[in-house]
Design an enzyme around this catalytic site. Structure first.
Site, PDB file in Angstrom:
ATOM      1  CG  HIS A  86     -10.027  13.559 -12.956  1.00 48.14           C
ATOM      2  ND1 HIS A  86     -11.386  13.749 -12.815  1.00 48.14           N
ATOM      3  CD2 HIS A  86      -9.733  12.486 -12.181  1.00 48.14           C
ATOM      4  CE1 HIS A  86     -11.876  12.839 -12.004  1.00 48.14           C
ATOM      5  NE2 HIS A  86     -10.881  12.062 -11.593  1.00 48.14           N
ATOM      6  CE1 TYR A  96     -15.916  12.830 -14.503  1.00 51.66           C
ATOM      7  CE2 TYR A  96     -14.789  13.528 -16.498  1.00 51.66           C
ATOM      8  CZ  TYR A  96     -14.910  13.538 -15.125  1.00 51.66           C
ATOM      9  OH  TYR A  96     -14.023  14.263 -14.361  1.00 51.66           O
ATOM     10  CD  GLU A 138     -11.897  16.598 -14.929  1.00 45.74           C
ATOM     11  OE1 GLU A 138     -12.296  16.168 -16.038  1.00 45.74           O
ATOM     12  OE2 GLU A 138     -12.046  15.974 -13.864  1.00 45.74           O
TER      13      GLU A 138
END
Length: 149
Positions: A86, A96, A138
């Site tokens: 990602h 998202y 992330e």
């Protein structure tokens, strides 16, 4: 976010359906997702479609998530791999919600009347649980990337 026992039970109950229809769900999810040009640009289109590796990999990841919903520590390596991919693709937290809408819509499209409100609600909660885990990792990776070596 922690899931209730009833939500986890509902997710576990979908495992047999995911074994049969998981690929159809992920293929439909990507069709829905790629209606958004910004999101589509994040993906290597050579890995998409019925013979592509991405929909198959996602179907297997969703199945593994459902099978291990009560002990997500089993998925640590897979989560790390997804988070790194990602970050490499520049996925951001604002993406998202678009993915959530595409996934839940795909479940409804593929399963039809079998996609009850209870199942869609449980998968909505489960999606956001996993999304929060991924977004957290992330963010760490993006911060590490920003620090000069």
């Amino acid at each position: 976010m922690s899931l209730s026992q009833s939500t986890m039970a509902t997710i576990k109950a979908t495992v047999p359906v995911l074994r049969v229809h998981g690929l159809a769900i992920t293929l439909r999810m990507y069709e829905r997702l790629f209606e958004n040009a910004e999101i589509k640009a994040l993906f290597n289109q050579e890995h998409m479609g019925p013979n592509g590796k991405q929909p198959k990999a996602l179907a297997m990841a969703v199945l593994a998530y459902a099978e291990n919903i009560e002990d997500l520590s089993v998925l640590g390596g897979a989560v790390e791999t997804m988070a790194k991919k990602h970050v490499a693709a520049h996925v951001k937290p604002e993406h998202y919600p678009v993915v959530a809408e595409a996934l839940l819509g795909a479940i409804a499209d593929v399963l039809g009347e079998a996609a009850t409100a209870e199942i869609l609600d449980a998968w909505g909660q489960a999606y956001w649980q996993l999304a929060d885990i991924l977004k957290g990792r992330e963010a760490e990776l993006y911060r590490a990337e920003a620090v000069p070596a």
